[in-house]
Motif scaffolding. Structure first.
Motif, PDB file in Angstrom:
ATOM      1  N   ASP A 102       0.794  -1.229   0.000  1.00 20.79           N
ATOM      2  CA  ASP A 102       0.000   0.000   0.000  1.00 20.79           C
ATOM      3  C   ASP A 102       0.825   1.277   0.000  1.00 20.79           C
ATOM      4  N   ARG A 103       2.162   1.183  -0.086  1.00 18.79           N
ATOM      5  CA  ARG A 103       2.988   2.376   0.024  1.00 18.79           C
ATOM      6  C   ARG A 103       2.770   3.357  -1.123  1.00 18.79           C
ATOM      7  N   THR A 104       2.461   2.839  -2.307  1.00 21.34           N
ATOM      8  CA  THR A 104       2.309   3.729  -3.457  1.00 21.34           C
ATOM      9  C   THR A 104       0.856   3.854  -3.916  1.00 21.34           C
ATOM     10  N   LEU A 105      -0.093   3.441  -3.068  1.00 18.61           N
ATOM     11  CA  LEU A 105      -1.504   3.549  -3.446  1.00 18.61           C
ATOM     12  C   LEU A 105      -1.902   5.003  -3.694  1.00 18.61           C
ATOM     13  N   LEU A 106      -1.600   5.881  -2.758  1.00 17.80           N
ATOM     14  CA  LEU A 106      -1.991   7.284  -2.894  1.00 17.80           C
ATOM     15  C   LEU A 106      -1.368   7.919  -4.126  1.00 17.80           C
ATOM     16  N   ILE A 107      -0.123   7.595  -4.376  1.00 17.93           N
ATOM     17  CA  ILE A 107       0.571   8.170  -5.528  1.00 17.93           C
ATOM     18  C   ILE A 107      -0.052   7.665  -6.821  1.00 17.93           C
ATOM     19  N   THR A 108      -0.411   6.387  -6.863  1.00 17.51           N
ATOM     20  CA  THR A 108      -1.043   5.806  -8.049  1.00 17.51           C
ATOM     21  C   THR A 108      -2.372   6.485  -8.340  1.00 17.51           C
ATOM     22  N   VAL A 109      -3.184   6.681  -7.313  1.00 20.12           N
ATOM     23  CA  VAL A 109      -4.484   7.332  -7.504  1.00 20.12           C
ATOM     24  C   VAL A 109      -4.303   8.788  -7.899  1.00 20.12           C
ATOM     25  N   SER A 110      -3.340   9.467  -7.287  1.00 22.35           N
ATOM     26  CA  SER A 110      -3.074  10.864  -7.651  1.00 22.35           C
ATOM     27  C   SER A 110      -2.680  10.984  -9.113  1.00 22.35           C
ATOM     28  N   ASP A 111      -1.806  10.095  -9.569  1.00 26.26           N
ATOM     29  CA  ASP A 111      -1.416  10.091 -10.981  1.00 26.26           C
ATOM     30  C   ASP A 111      -2.631   9.890 -11.878  1.00 26.26           C
ATOM     31  N   ALA A 112      -3.513   8.985 -11.473  1.00 25.07           N
ATOM     32  CA  ALA A 112      -4.663   8.649 -12.306  1.00 25.07           C
ATOM     33  C   ALA A 112      -5.598   9.837 -12.491  1.00 25.07           C
ATOM     34  N   VAL A 113      -5.749  10.682 -11.471  1.00 21.38           N
ATOM     35  CA  VAL A 113      -6.671  11.819 -11.572  1.00 21.38           C
ATOM     36  C   VAL A 113      -5.967  13.092 -12.036  1.00 21.38           C
ATOM     37  N   GLY A 114      -4.693  12.985 -12.426  1.00 19.36           N
ATOM     38  CA  GLY A 114      -3.996  14.129 -13.002  1.00 19.36           C
ATOM     39  C   GLY A 114      -3.315  15.031 -12.013  1.00 19.36           C
ATOM     40  N   LEU A 115      -3.121  14.594 -10.762  1.00 17.64           N
ATOM     41  CA  LEU A 115      -2.461  15.409  -9.747  1.00 17.64           C
ATOM     42  C   LEU A 115      -1.000  15.002  -9.645  1.00 17.64           C
ATOM     43  N   SER A 116      -0.090  15.942  -9.895  1.00 19.79           N
ATOM     44  CA  SER A 116       1.350  15.679  -9.726  1.00 19.79           C
ATOM     45  C   SER A 116       1.875  16.675  -8.701  1.00 19.79           C
ATOM     46  N   ASP A 117       1.541  16.425  -7.448  1.00 23.81           N
ATOM     47  CA  ASP A 117       1.750  17.398  -6.378  1.00 23.81           C
ATOM     48  C   ASP A 117       3.233  17.662  -6.122  1.00 23.81           C
ATOM     49  N   HIS A 118       3.587  18.958  -6.064  1.00 16.33           N
ATOM     50  CA  HIS A 118       4.961  19.380  -5.795  1.00 16.33           C
ATOM     51  C   HIS A 118       5.097  20.029  -4.420  1.00 16.33           C
ATOM     52  N   SER A 119       4.112  19.873  -3.562  1.00 16.68           N
ATOM     53  CA  SER A 119       4.137  20.577  -2.282  1.00 16.68           C
ATOM     54  C   SER A 119       4.634  19.656  -1.176  1.00 16.68           C
ATOM     55  N   LEU A 120       4.765  20.242   0.027  1.00 11.87           N
ATOM     56  CA  LEU A 120       5.206  19.481   1.186  1.00 11.87           C
ATOM     57  C   LEU A 120       4.050  18.810   1.916  1.00 11.87           C
ATOM     58  N   ARG A 121       2.830  19.001   1.421  1.00  7.94           N
ATOM     59  CA  ARG A 121       1.695  18.346   2.041  1.00  7.94           C
ATOM     60  C   ARG A 121       1.833  16.826   1.927  1.00  7.94           C
ATOM     61  N   THR A 122       1.158  16.116   2.831  1.00  9.59           N
ATOM     62  CA  THR A 122       1.110  14.667   2.663  1.00  9.59           C
ATOM     63  C   THR A 122       0.291  14.357   1.414  1.00  9.59           C
ATOM     64  N   PRO A 123       0.548  13.222   0.763  1.00  5.85           N
ATOM     65  CA  PRO A 123      -0.228  12.886  -0.435  1.00  5.85           C
ATOM     66  C   PRO A 123      -1.729  12.861  -0.200  1.00  5.85           C
ATOM     67  N   ILE A 124      -2.181  12.407   0.990  1.00  8.28           N
ATOM     68  CA  ILE A 124      -3.622  12.352   1.235  1.00  8.28           C
ATOM     69  C   ILE A 124      -4.198  13.765   1.351  1.00  8.28           C
ATOM     70  N   GLU A 125      -3.461  14.688   1.966  1.00  4.00           N
ATOM     71  CA  GLU A 125      -3.931  16.073   2.043  1.00  4.00           C
ATOM     72  C   GLU A 125      -4.042  16.688   0.651  1.00  4.00           C
ATOM     73  N   ALA A 126      -3.033  16.460  -0.166  1.00  2.09           N
ATOM     74  CA  ALA A 126      -3.038  17.027  -1.517  1.00  2.09           C
ATOM     75  C   ALA A 126      -4.182  16.456  -2.346  1.00  2.09           C
ATOM     76  N   LEU A 127      -4.392  15.146  -2.255  1.00  7.49           N
ATOM     77  CA  LEU A 127      -5.441  14.514  -3.046  1.00  7.49           C
ATOM     78  C   LEU A 127      -6.823  14.962  -2.580  1.00  7.49           C
ATOM     79  N   CYS A 128      -7.032  15.058  -1.282  1.00 10.68           N
ATOM     80  CA  CYS A 128      -8.325  15.523  -0.768  1.00 10.68           C
ATOM     81  C   CYS A 128      -8.614  16.947  -1.231  1.00 10.68           C
ATOM     82  N   GLU A 129      -7.615  17.808  -1.190  1.00  8.83           N
ATOM     83  CA  GLU A 129      -7.822  19.189  -1.637  1.00  8.83           C
ATOM     84  C   GLU A 129      -8.101  19.247  -3.146  1.00  8.83           C
TER      85      GLU A 129
END
Length: 712
Positions: A102-129
């Protein structure tokens, strides 16, 4: 908008299940399709997603003709818009089949929806926003290996995004709050119509001249479908044999195979006992393969994504299976429907991959093949790193993107078994990942590798440098500066010229981002003067030259900066190098803008955006669009500037920053907006800006890229 995978074969039956699912999508926010492997969960989800997204037609997923497998991840957005208006922000597909933890689950979903986050937020925070204000359908396909993590993720997303609906497929339910479960059964045998239609369609593909009108042949087809319990994948595997065998012969073989050595094998390996028909079909396909095809099938199970033929030869050849034998066996497995060829790559269904992995364990080759796989993809990273300055740079970016699941699998293996090589591999691949928006993934692997192996070496210094670049791109300039100092110390210990230039690049770029242009110039200039070399002597030679140009521009030494940028741009064009050339165009656009030459600035900004689009660099696209908007505004075309500026804001949202870049860009952006509003008028400006903000990213880029590129 969305990324629904394309269909390539007919969709058969499932009218009742499709109606039930479409009704559930109207009444529930979380729906899970459950059922055994090969039963058609992914195919049903795909058809429902197409209907929800307004796409029509009678095509099927890229992977398989019929139900029973993940359609795969689309490399490009399809531009599908909701015909019903239920999902105005699109239907998005995330293929979770390659995930084994499950380590790359959030990153995989983020990639799928077009989010390539460059911030210091956690991946779940970035994806929720990112999803918070969107009305969209998200499909998570093949959740069974990460079901606990999916349950937690879905709960977070549905709470944060009230307009989100989630459809999942899994062999077991998520057991999440509010989950509506729909069980997907095999195709019905009563009446035989749906399963027989699937048989006819797939038989026609495998053996176009086969006639099923003969009563004996028709009866044998019915018997095959009944013996295989209506499981679509099992029927498809049986039909793949009809190019060499009669329907009657296939039916006879299956009927005589009620108890098989596959059943004996499953008792010792934990292969699920449910649906003996699927076990029978896969095991029968396995037995009918030539011995070397069976060996290749087992060894291919180590791959996580689509498989390139050359990768298969490098990883799977050995013993009786030669490299040429791999080529022949690949063709044989395609003919038997064990593999599907998609373009120049091969895809294996998860259920079939699991069977191959089971046999790999029986052969006692799991560790051996995993070692080969990791060694091969480490070498791919070495070649990509060495080729970064060359004419195949764009091809290497695409290669790294195409093999992403296998690079992660190789790194996971090395972190467990060879930490020293893991440090080398991640240090070579992380810059590619950082440029393509995989910052969280790069940081995750870099920190794990550096923590797992602390012996000093140029490889460790490169990994420290890559971590510094990743940290800087996430906006933590102080942290990046500290890493730059550590990298500098390590480079002096290494006595390695490339390490020293890399450290200088990191320190000078970080200084520049912190508003210390003179320090940035001093560090980069000193490093280049102490190690004079050709532009393409090393990647860091190029990067240091580039950051020196950035520093000259920031210091107001525009004529010097323009001269160096033009020289660097010409050299990169001659070489076929893209990344540095695009940033040279970026600097030339800024310089021309500051010197009151908006038409020249526009041409270079467009060229920069084009180069960054080739590399898949959303951060670079956003930077280029900002300058393009400013150049167009300076020409007095307020509405076109507003649209470009809106498109740039969409890309800045994608990377998780309001706007970034070197400090002098703030004044350029303010002047851009002032001029565009003045030229267009506030209402027209707002309307054009909003169109650019909400328009499909590909369409916005297409408009931005119209026009002529600058001459050499």
């Amino acid at each position: 908008m969305g990324n629904i995978p394309e269909e390539t074969t007919s969709f058969v039956g499932r009218r009742a299940e499709l109606a039930l699912l479409e009704s559930a999508l109207e009444d529930h926010r979380l729906i899970t399709l459950t059922g055994s492997g090969g039963v058609g969960k992914s195919r049903l989800a795909l058809r429902a997603a197409e209907h929800a997204g307004g796409r029509t037609g009678d095509r099927a997923p890229e992977w398989v003709g019929g139900p029973g497998g993940a359609p795969g991840h689309a490399a490009e957005q399809t531009g599908v818009r909701s015909g019903s208006g239920a999902y105005p922000d699109g239907v998005w597909w995330a293929d979770l089949a390659p995930l084994y933890d499950d380590r790359t689950l959030l990153i995989t979903v983020s990639d799928a929806v077009g989010l390539s986050d460059h911030s210091l937020r956690t991946p779940i925070e970035a994806l929720c926003e990112w999803l918070a204000d969107r009305r969209m359908l998200l499909v998570l396909d093949s959740c069974e290996r990460v079901v606990d993590a999916c349950r937690h993720l879905v709960g977070e997303l549905l709470t944060a995004a009230p307009g989100l609906t989630v459809l999942t497929t899994s062999r077991q339910p998520l057991d999440a709050r509010g989950e509506h479960r729909i069980d997907v059964p095999p195709l019905p045998l009563e009446g035989d119509e749906e399963i027989l239609q699937l048989f006819r369609d797939r038989a026609a593909t495998a053996a176009p001249r086969l006639c099923l009108d003969d009563p004996g042949t028709a009866a044998a087809a019915v018997q095959i479908c009944r013996d295989l319990e209506g499981i679509p994948l099992a029927v498809e595997l049986a039909c793949a044999r009809l190019d060499e065998n009669s329907v009657e012969y296939v039916a006879e073989l299956l009927t005589s195979r009620i108890t098989s050595r596959l059943d004996t094998l499953t008792q010792h390996t934990g292969w699920p006992q449910r649906h003996r028909a699927l076990r029978t079909a896969i095991g029968w396909s396995h037995e009918l393969c030539a011995p070397l095809e069976r060996l290749l099938w087992a060894r291919l199970a180590v791959f996580r994504g689509d498989i390139d033929a050359e990768d298969a030869r490098e990883v799977c050849a050995g013993g009786p299976l030669t490299a040429d034998g791999v080529t022949l066996a690949l063709a044989g497995l395609v003919c038997k429907s064990v593999l599907r060829k998609t373009g120049d790559r091969y895809r294996m269904l998860d259920t079939i991959r699991e069977y191959g992995a089971m046999w790999l364990g029986e052969l006692g080759e799991e560790k051996l093949v995993a070692d080969r796989h990791a060694a091969h993809f480490t070498e791919v990273c070495r070649q990509a790193h060495a080729g970064w300055t060359g004419p195949r740079q764009v091809a290497w970016y695409r290669r790294i993107t195409d093999t992403h699941p296998d690079l992660c699998a190789a790194l996971n293996h090395l972190l467990a078994h060879d930490p020293e090589t893991a440090v080398e591999m991640v240090g070579r691949v992380a810059f590619f990942w950082s440029c393509c928006g995989h910052l969280h993934e790069a940081r995750l692997y870099l920190e794990r590798a550096l923590a797992g192996h602390r012996t000093r070496s140029p490889h460790r210094t490169r990994a420290l440098w890559a971590l510094g670049i990743t940290t800087m791109l996430q906006g933590d300039h102080e942290g990046a500066y500290r890493l730059g100092e550590r990298c500098t110390t390590a480079a002096w210990r290494d006595k390695d010229p490339e390490s020293m230039l890399s450290a200088a690049y990191l320190l000078s770029l970080t200084c520049l981002m912190m508003g210390r242009a003179q320090a940035g110039f001093t560090v980069s200039d000193r490093a280049l003067r102490s190690r004079p070399a050709d532009f393409f002597d090393s990647p860091s030679q190029l990067r240091c030259r580039l950051v020196r140009i950035f520093s000259l521009t920031a210091l107001g030494r525009l004529d010097e900066s323009r001269e160096e940028a033009m020289e660097l741009r010409r050299a990169c064009l001659d070489r076929g190098e893209c990344w540095t050339r695009a940033y040279a165009d970026y600097q030339l656009a800024l310089i021309h803008l500051l010197q009151g030459k908006p038409y020249e600035a526009e041409a270079h900004a467009r060229s920069m955006v084009s180069g960054k689009e080739e590399l898949g660099d959303s951060f670079g696209i956003a930077l280029g669009l900002d300058l393009l908007a400013a150049a167009v505004a300076a020409q007095g075309d307020g509405e076109r500037a507003a649209h470009a500026y809106g498109t740039s804001q969409a890309f800045w949202r994608m990377v998780g920053h309001p706007q970034r870049g070197t400090p002098e860009l703030a004044a350029v952006r303010e002047e851009c907006e002032r001029r565009a509003r003045e030229a267009a008028g506030n209402p027209e400006y707002e309307e054009a800006f909003h169109r650019g903000l909400v328009d499909d990213g590909g369409s916005g880029l297409a408009r931005a890229l119209r026009g002529h590129f600058p001459e050499r």
